[in-house]
Design a protein around this motif. Structure first.
Motif, PDB file in Angstrom:
ATOM      1  N   ASP A 274      -6.637 -13.551 -17.267  1.00  0.00           N
ATOM      2  CA  ASP A 274      -5.631 -13.794 -18.299  1.00  0.00           C
ATOM      3  C   ASP A 274      -4.278 -13.223 -17.902  1.00  0.00           C
ATOM      4  O   ASP A 274      -3.225 -13.781 -18.242  1.00  0.00           O
TER       5      ASP A 274
ATOM      6  N   GLN B 259      -2.733 -15.656 -15.446  1.00  0.00           N
ATOM      7  CA  GLN B 259      -2.165 -16.767 -16.212  1.00  0.00           C
ATOM      8  C   GLN B 259      -0.830 -16.372 -16.820  1.00  0.00           C
ATOM      9  O   GLN B 259       0.143 -17.136 -16.767  1.00  0.00           O
TER      10      GLN B 259
ATOM     11  N   MET C 204      -4.361 -23.330 -13.570  1.00  0.00           N
ATOM     12  CA  MET C 204      -3.612 -22.276 -14.240  1.00  0.00           C
ATOM     13  C   MET C 204      -2.116 -22.554 -14.170  1.00  0.00           C
ATOM     14  O   MET C 204      -1.385 -22.369 -15.148  1.00  0.00           O
TER      15      MET C 204
ATOM     16  N   SER D 128      -1.143 -25.319 -16.502  1.00  0.00           N
ATOM     17  CA  SER D 128      -1.095 -24.817 -17.867  1.00  0.00           C
ATOM     18  C   SER D 128       0.221 -24.099 -18.152  1.00  0.00           C
ATOM     19  O   SER D 128       0.679 -24.052 -19.294  1.00  0.00           O
TER      20      SER D 128
END
Length: 241
Positions: free
Chosen positions: A130, A133, A216, A219
């Protein structure tokens, strides 16, 4: 939040080691071929500024900023670059610079692509998925529309030993391991003077398959536009609607 200084234990010897292993003029010459007419540049993981020093010798009109988590390396970058470059001690995961860029790049500072002999993997100093990201999202937030991110391949996943002078030796030992089903690189840096240990630093890098990384980045609104010479992975921020 003050970022962790991952290189504090080796900062006194870092420049001597990397200068023996890297031709920064050649690296800078190749890298700036990917800049085009982009002028506002962000170096993610600027370290001691050796690469940026060479870039500015070749392209003195560029406006370069550098971010790094290591205060000890940034102190050396300040001595090297002076007022020519804006330096920030921040973690890219939580980066807020109050400025926008045409292009950002990383050559191992936050991320690099490495070849393990079988496939291309992303090696990241950021360990949690996370957080990786969020790091891509923070880069995208600092890029103008159609701004680019370049993630550069590196050979730092190999063990290496160098004699820095007649008394001092520097060694990097790299091992690949699995922890709870995830891949990591462990890097152990040691520096000895006449056989006595005078500096040491242990680092870990997360390894990710390239298809995971591509998703990723997508996104984060960053799309792959090209891979040049199997070394420069170039992503572009899509235009905001």
């Amino acid at each position: 939040m003050i970022p962790m200084d991952l290189y504090k234990g080796m900062s006194d010897f870092y420049n001597s080691f990397v200068q023996k292993n890297r031709n920064y003029k050649a690296i800078a010459t190749e890298l700036i071929e990917n800049f085009g007419d982009r002028k506002d540049i962000l170096d993610v993981g600027i370290g001691t500024g050796l690469l940026v020093e060479q870039i500015l010798l070749l392209r003195p009109e560029l406006q370069i900023s550098g971010v790094d988590t290591s205060a000890s390396l940034l102190a050396q970058a300040q001595e090297c670059l002076g007022a020519r470059v804006d330096l920030y001690c921040q973690d890219v995961v939580d980066m807020h610079l109050n400025k926008m860029f045409d292009l950002a790049y990383s050559r191992g500072g936050a991320w690099a692509f490495v070849n393990d002999g079988h496939t291309i993997l992303l090696a990241s100093h950021i360990l949690e998925l996370d957080a990786i990201q969020r790091s891509f999202e923070r880069i995208a937030a600092h890029l103008r529309d159609r701004g680019r991110l370049i993630i550069i391949s590196s050979n730092s996943n190999h063990s290496k030993c160098e004699n820095l002078d007649e008394e001092v030796s520097f060694q990097r030992t790299v091992t690949k391991n699995w922890i709870d089903g995830e891949q990591y690189l462990s890097l152990d840096y040691t520096c000895h003077k006449q056989g006595s240990l005078i500096g040491q630093q242990k680092l870990r890098m997360r390894l990710l398959e390239i298809d995971v990384v591509e998703e990723m980045l997508k996104s984060a609104n960053l799309r792959l536009v090209s891979v040049r010479d199997n070394q420069y992975h170039i992503y572009q921020k899509e235009v905001s609607e």
